[in-house]
Scaffold this motif. Structure first.
Motif, mmCIF file in Angstrom:
data_model
loop_
_atom_site.group_PDB
_atom_site.id
_atom_site.type_symbol
_atom_site.label_atom_id
_atom_site.label_comp_id
_atom_site.label_asym_id
_atom_site.label_seq_id
_atom_site.Cartn_x
_atom_site.Cartn_y
_atom_site.Cartn_z
ATOM 1 N N ASP A 88 27.368 37.067 -3.836
ATOM 2 C CA ASP A 88 28.072 36.639 -2.624
ATOM 3 C C ASP A 88 28.721 37.831 -1.925
ATOM 4 O O ASP A 88 28.719 37.919 -0.700
ATOM 5 N N HIS A 89 29.265 38.745 -2.705
ATOM 6 C CA HIS A 89 29.914 39.927 -2.133
ATOM 7 C C HIS A 89 28.900 40.799 -1.398
ATOM 8 O O HIS A 89 29.168 41.277 -0.291
ATOM 9 N N GLN A 90 27.739 41.025 -1.992
ATOM 10 C CA GLN A 90 26.704 41.833 -1.349
ATOM 11 C C GLN A 90 26.215 41.174 -0.054
ATOM 12 O O GLN A 90 26.053 41.830 0.966
ATOM 13 N N THR A 91 26.002 39.860 -0.123
ATOM 14 C CA THR A 91 25.576 39.112 1.060
ATOM 15 C C THR A 91 26.626 39.222 2.154
ATOM 16 O O THR A 91 26.305 39.465 3.320
ATOM 17 N N HIS A 92 27.885 39.066 1.792
ATOM 18 C CA HIS A 92 28.980 39.182 2.755
ATOM 19 C C HIS A 92 28.983 40.568 3.402
ATOM 20 O O HIS A 92 29.154 40.692 4.625
ATOM 21 N N ASP A 93 28.803 41.611 2.595
ATOM 22 C CA ASP A 93 28.800 42.975 3.140
ATOM 23 C C ASP A 93 27.691 43.165 4.175
ATOM 24 O O ASP A 93 27.927 43.734 5.241
ATOM 25 N N ILE A 94 26.504 42.679 3.866
ATOM 26 C CA ILE A 94 25.375 42.841 4.786
ATOM 27 C C ILE A 94 25.620 42.064 6.071
ATOM 28 O O ILE A 94 25.413 42.583 7.179
ATOM 29 N N ILE A 95 26.072 40.836 5.945
ATOM 30 C CA ILE A 95 26.308 40.005 7.129
ATOM 31 C C ILE A 95 27.467 40.555 7.951
ATOM 32 O O ILE A 95 27.400 40.597 9.181
ATOM 33 N N ASN A 96 28.512 41.012 7.301
ATOM 34 C CA ASN A 96 29.657 41.582 8.012
ATOM 35 C C ASN A 96 29.244 42.835 8.782
ATOM 36 O O ASN A 96 29.629 43.024 9.940
ATOM 37 N N THR A 97 28.440 43.687 8.166
ATOM 38 C CA THR A 97 27.955 44.888 8.845
ATOM 39 C C THR A 97 27.055 44.517 10.020
ATOM 40 O O THR A 97 27.176 45.093 11.113
#
Length: 71
Positions: free
Chosen positions: A20-29
């Motif tokens: 979830d953290h990795q997904t959040h990072d990609i989407i946030n970027t």
């Protein structure tokens, strides 16, 4: 539908295997870049996800981006 839901529904395969953290990072970027006028593409999201998955390095991703920019 919000930006996150749109990306997750449009490209579910890209986010498979990510935390979830990795997904959040990609989407946030991607969202930040979108606000700056850059439209996220499938390829740009794949490159980001593949860095997290360990299938490419960040330098390899940069090389791909520059190769495609100057073709």
């Amino acid at each position: 539908m919000n930006f996150k839901e749109t990306l997750l529904e449009t490209y579910p395969d890209i986010f498979e295997g990510l935390t979830d953290h990795q997904t959040h990072d990609i989407i946030n970027t991607a969202a930040s870049n979108w606000l700056d006028g850059f439209e996220p593409t499938r390829r740009s999201l794949e490159l980001s996800a593949n860095i997290y998955k360990g299938t490419i390095t960040a330098q390899e991703a940069v090389d791909v981006i520059f190769e495609n920019t100057f073709e």
